[in-house]
Design a protein around this motif. Structure first.
Motif, PDB file in Angstrom:
ATOM      1  N   ILE A   1      66.158  31.360  75.195  1.00  0.00           N
ATOM      2  CA  ILE A   1      65.985  32.808  75.216  1.00  0.00           C
ATOM      3  C   ILE A   1      64.716  33.134  74.446  1.00  0.00           C
ATOM      4  CG2 ILE A   1      66.957  34.996  74.438  1.00  0.00           C
ATOM      5  CD1 ILE A   1      69.730  33.549  74.633  1.00  0.00           C
ATOM      6  N   THR A   2      63.792  33.818  75.070  1.00  0.00           N
ATOM      7  CA  THR A   2      62.549  34.189  74.385  1.00  0.00           C
ATOM      8  C   THR A   2      62.700  35.591  73.803  1.00  0.00           C
ATOM      9  OG1 THR A   2      61.581  35.006  76.460  1.00  0.00           O
ATOM     10  CG2 THR A   2      61.124  32.726  75.848  1.00  0.00           C
ATOM     11  N   ALA A   3      62.369  35.696  72.524  1.00  0.00           N
ATOM     12  CA  ALA A   3      62.631  36.954  71.839  1.00  0.00           C
ATOM     13  C   ALA A   3      61.628  37.168  70.722  1.00  0.00           C
ATOM     14  CB  ALA A   3      64.047  36.957  71.265  1.00  0.00           C
ATOM     15  N   GLY A   4      61.464  38.431  70.351  1.00  0.00           N
ATOM     16  CA  GLY A   4      60.615  38.722  69.213  1.00  0.00           C
ATOM     17  C   GLY A   4      60.059  40.118  69.261  1.00  0.00           C
ATOM     18  N   GLU A   5      59.303  40.449  68.214  1.00  0.00           N
ATOM     19  CA  GLU A   5      58.743  41.785  68.114  1.00  0.00           C
ATOM     20  C   GLU A   5      57.335  41.734  67.569  1.00  0.00           C
ATOM     21  OE1 GLU A   5      57.966  43.241  64.973  1.00  0.00           O
ATOM     22  OE2 GLU A   5      58.666  41.448  63.941  1.00  0.00           O
ATOM     23  N   ARG A   6      56.639  42.804  67.822  1.00  0.00           N
ATOM     24  CA  ARG A   6      55.371  43.085  67.181  1.00  0.00           C
ATOM     25  C   ARG A   6      55.404  44.545  66.755  1.00  0.00           C
ATOM     26  NH1 ARG A   6      55.327  38.521  66.866  1.00  0.00           N
ATOM     27  NH2 ARG A   6      53.719  36.972  67.362  1.00  0.00           N
ATOM     28  N   ASP A   7      55.199  44.757  65.468  1.00  0.00           N
ATOM     29  CA  ASP A   7      55.230  46.105  64.891  1.00  0.00           C
ATOM     30  C   ASP A   7      56.558  46.809  65.133  1.00  0.00           C
ATOM     31  OD1 ASP A   7      52.639  45.756  63.952  1.00  0.00           O
ATOM     32  OD2 ASP A   7      51.772  46.486  65.830  1.00  0.00           O
ATOM     33  N   GLY A   8      57.666  46.020  65.109  1.00  0.00           N
ATOM     34  CA  GLY A   8      58.996  46.604  65.182  1.00  0.00           C
ATOM     35  C   GLY A   8      59.548  46.813  66.574  1.00  0.00           C
TER      36      GLY A   8
ATOM     37  N   ALA B   1      59.974  33.221  49.091  1.00  0.00           N
ATOM     38  CA  ALA B   1      58.758  33.673  49.771  1.00  0.00           C
ATOM     39  C   ALA B   1      59.065  34.897  50.632  1.00  0.00           C
ATOM     40  CB  ALA B   1      58.192  32.550  50.638  1.00  0.00           C
ATOM     41  N   CYS B   2      58.516  36.031  50.235  1.00  0.00           N
ATOM     42  CA  CYS B   2      58.757  37.291  50.939  1.00  0.00           C
ATOM     43  C   CYS B   2      57.735  37.474  52.063  1.00  0.00           C
ATOM     44  CB  CYS B   2      58.663  38.463  49.977  1.00  0.00           C
ATOM     45  SG  CYS B   2      59.871  38.409  48.633  1.00  0.00           S
ATOM     46  N   ALA B   3      58.222  37.789  53.247  1.00  0.00           N
ATOM     47  CA  ALA B   3      57.332  37.994  54.395  1.00  0.00           C
ATOM     48  C   ALA B   3      56.531  39.278  54.265  1.00  0.00           C
ATOM     49  CB  ALA B   3      58.137  38.003  55.696  1.00  0.00           C
ATOM     50  N   ALA B   4      57.103  40.258  53.554  1.00  0.00           N
ATOM     51  CA  ALA B   4      56.422  41.541  53.351  1.00  0.00           C
ATOM     52  C   ALA B   4      56.082  42.182  54.702  1.00  0.00           C
ATOM     53  CB  ALA B   4      55.190  41.364  52.467  1.00  0.00           C
ATOM     54  N   TRP B   5      55.052  43.004  54.735  1.00  0.00           N
ATOM     55  CA  TRP B   5      54.629  43.640  55.992  1.00  0.00           C
ATOM     56  C   TRP B   5      53.111  43.544  56.084  1.00  0.00           C
ATOM     57  CZ3 TRP B   5      56.445  45.079  60.536  1.00  0.00           C
ATOM     58  CH2 TRP B   5      55.653  45.903  61.341  1.00  0.00           C
ATOM     59  N   LYS B   6      52.645  42.627  56.914  1.00  0.00           N
ATOM     60  CA  LYS B   6      51.209  42.410  57.079  1.00  0.00           C
ATOM     61  C   LYS B   6      50.531  42.231  55.713  1.00  0.00           C
ATOM     62  CE  LYS B   6      51.117  44.819  61.507  1.00  0.00           C
ATOM     63  NZ  LYS B   6      50.506  45.883  62.336  1.00  0.00           N
ATOM     64  N   ASP B   7      51.146  41.370  54.908  1.00  0.00           N
ATOM     65  CA  ASP B   7      50.693  40.982  53.569  1.00  0.00           C
ATOM     66  C   ASP B   7      50.908  42.045  52.497  1.00  0.00           C
ATOM     67  OD1 ASP B   7      49.983  38.415  54.297  1.00  0.00           O
ATOM     68  OD2 ASP B   7      47.868  38.894  54.583  1.00  0.00           O
ATOM     69  N   ARG B   8      51.445  43.205  52.871  1.00  0.00           N
ATOM     70  CA  ARG B   8      51.708  44.252  51.883  1.00  0.00           C
ATOM     71  C   ARG B   8      53.143  44.120  51.383  1.00  0.00           C
ATOM     72  NH1 ARG B   8      49.161  49.360  55.317  1.00  0.00           N
ATOM     73  NH2 ARG B   8      47.055  48.479  55.546  1.00  0.00           N
ATOM     74  N   VAL B   9      53.303  44.086  50.070  1.00  0.00           N
ATOM     75  CA  VAL B   9      54.626  43.958  49.465  1.00  0.00           C
ATOM     76  C   VAL B   9      55.557  45.040  49.996  1.00  0.00           C
ATOM     77  CG1 VAL B   9      55.897  44.093  47.281  1.00  0.00           C
ATOM     78  CG2 VAL B   9      53.689  42.902  47.374  1.00  0.00           C
ATOM     79  N   ASN B  10      56.795  44.652  50.315  1.00  0.00           N
ATOM     80  CA  ASN B  10      57.752  45.669  50.739  1.00  0.00           C
ATOM     81  C   ASN B  10      59.012  45.631  49.875  1.00  0.00           C
ATOM     82  OD1 ASN B  10      59.517  43.699  51.791  1.00  0.00           O
ATOM     83  ND2 ASN B  10      58.746  43.915  53.872  1.00  0.00           N
ATOM     84  N   ILE B  11      59.786  46.700  49.960  1.00  0.00           N
ATOM     85  CA  ILE B  11      60.931  46.861  49.071  1.00  0.00           C
ATOM     86  C   ILE B  11      62.071  45.931  49.446  1.00  0.00           C
ATOM     87  CG2 ILE B  11      62.750  48.479  48.372  1.00  0.00           C
ATOM     88  CD1 ILE B  11      60.682  50.697  48.350  1.00  0.00           C
TER      89      ILE B  11
ATOM     90  N   ALA C   1      60.786  53.942  51.511  1.00  0.00           N
ATOM     91  CA  ALA C   1      60.360  52.599  51.922  1.00  0.00           C
ATOM     92  C   ALA C   1      59.701  52.637  53.296  1.00  0.00           C
ATOM     93  CB  ALA C   1      61.547  51.648  51.935  1.00  0.00           C
ATOM     94  N   SER C   2      58.565  51.977  53.421  1.00  0.00           N
ATOM     95  CA  SER C   2      57.796  52.033  54.661  1.00  0.00           C
ATOM     96  C   SER C   2      58.580  51.480  55.849  1.00  0.00           C
ATOM     97  CB  SER C   2      56.481  51.265  54.504  1.00  0.00           C
ATOM     98  OG  SER C   2      56.718  49.913  54.171  1.00  0.00           O
ATOM     99  N   HIS C   3      59.297  50.383  55.641  1.00  0.00           N
ATOM    100  CA  HIS C   3      60.028  49.785  56.763  1.00  0.00           C
ATOM    101  C   HIS C   3      61.258  50.618  57.126  1.00  0.00           C
ATOM    102  CE1 HIS C   3      59.899  45.504  58.593  1.00  0.00           C
ATOM    103  NE2 HIS C   3      60.086  46.415  59.516  1.00  0.00           N
ATOM    104  N   TYR C   4      61.817  51.327  56.155  1.00  0.00           N
ATOM    105  CA  TYR C   4      62.888  52.273  56.460  1.00  0.00           C
ATOM    106  C   TYR C   4      62.383  53.314  57.452  1.00  0.00           C
ATOM    107  CZ  TYR C   4      65.848  56.379  55.942  1.00  0.00           C
ATOM    108  OH  TYR C   4      66.634  57.478  56.216  1.00  0.00           O
ATOM    109  N   HIS C   5      61.213  53.877  57.204  1.00  0.00           N
ATOM    110  CA  HIS C   5      60.661  54.883  58.105  1.00  0.00           C
ATOM    111  C   HIS C   5      60.304  54.281  59.456  1.00  0.00           C
ATOM    112  CE1 HIS C   5      60.544  58.368  55.529  1.00  0.00           C
ATOM    113  NE2 HIS C   5      60.065  57.628  54.539  1.00  0.00           N
TER     114      HIS C   5
END
Length: 257
Positions: A71-78, A150-160, A207-211
């Motif tokens: 099964i091929t799966a994934g996302e880009r920018d959510g 190791a936190c993946a963060a969001w495009k190298d920006r620290v996330n909550i 939180a940015s990812h919450y939004h």
């Protein structure tokens, strides 16, 4: 298990851009991408997936999916990436759908970080999220090896959310490790404040990812990904894929144990 006379060390890399500051060659590396890659990996394996193959590009995901019959799966920018069948929501992988199948997964942050750790010599890689918090904490305590969270963060920006999970792990394992690491102490302090209601903490802290995810109508995903032990398995990277390792077998499955 090799004997250790002193406690192992634990460090936290709050962003992939900081991973190069840590020596991974004798460490267990825990890849953390709470929203949503590592939560989805745990869920798929908990629900009986044969394995999860993490890849860092959409073309490779499609190619391997065809080769493996997966099964091929994934996302880009959510959002579901163009050319893939499924996305990165844990709710897309119930047992009746995923059991016995191989999931080939690519995400914006988490799968790329896993390959960074691999390329930097990490001998043991596992993936962690709130749905498998206890499995991760128990494994780290049992293994008695150095650890890098190791936190993946969001495009190298620290996330909550990834910081909170690192803090949750540290909160459970602290007495078993030497921790002289400000980022680890900050993560634990944040988790202790957020612990009564992680979702409301994310919301109240803007939180940015919450939004980002609520903008796509994915509040249900966020709540699930912030809930402990809903998919309590240990995803261990072996060869080119993640497999679910039963807790009693985890030690013998790790190289060098």
């Amino acid at each position: 298990m090799r004997p250790m006379t002193t406690k192992p060390e634990l460090f936290t890399a709050l962003s992939p851009s900081l991973l190069n500051l840590y020596d991974l060659k004798d460490s267990i590396v825990v890849i953390i991408d709470v929203l949503r890659a590592t939560s989805t990996i745990a869920t798929a394996l908990y629900n009986g997936a044969a394995s999860v193959v993490p890849v860092d590009s959409v073309p490779l995901c499609i190619e391997l999916g065809e080769q493996l019959g997966g099964i091929t799966a994934g996302e880009r920018d959510g959002k579901v990436a163009d050319g893939l069948e499924y996305g990165n929501s844990p709710f897309e992988y119930p047992r009746e759908f995923i059991e016995g199948k191989t999931l080939v997964l690519t995400t914006t942050n988490g799968t790329k970080l896993l390959h960074m750790a691999l390329n930097n010599g990490a001998p043991v890689i596992v993936t962690g999220s709130f749905p498998n918090l206890s499995a991760i904490a128990d494994f780290l305590i049992r293994e008695k090896r150095n650890v890098v969270l190791a936190c993946a963060a969001w495009k190298d920006r620290v996330n909550i959310e990834d910081t909170l999970f690192a803090g949750a792990v540290i909160n459970r394992v602290r007495e078993h490790f030497r921790i002289n690491c400000d980022s680890s102490n900050l993560a634990e302090a944040a988790y202790q404040e957020a612990q009564p209601d992680l979702y409301e903490f994310m919301k109240s802290r803007d939180a940015s990812h919450y939004h980002r995810l609520t903008g796509y109508g994915l509040e249900k995903d966020i709540r699930y990904c912030l809930t402990a032990d809903g998919a309590n398995v240990l995803p261990l990277f072996q060869g080119d894929r993640l497999i679910a390792v039963p807790a009693v077998a985890a030690v013998s499955a790790v190289p060098g144990s």
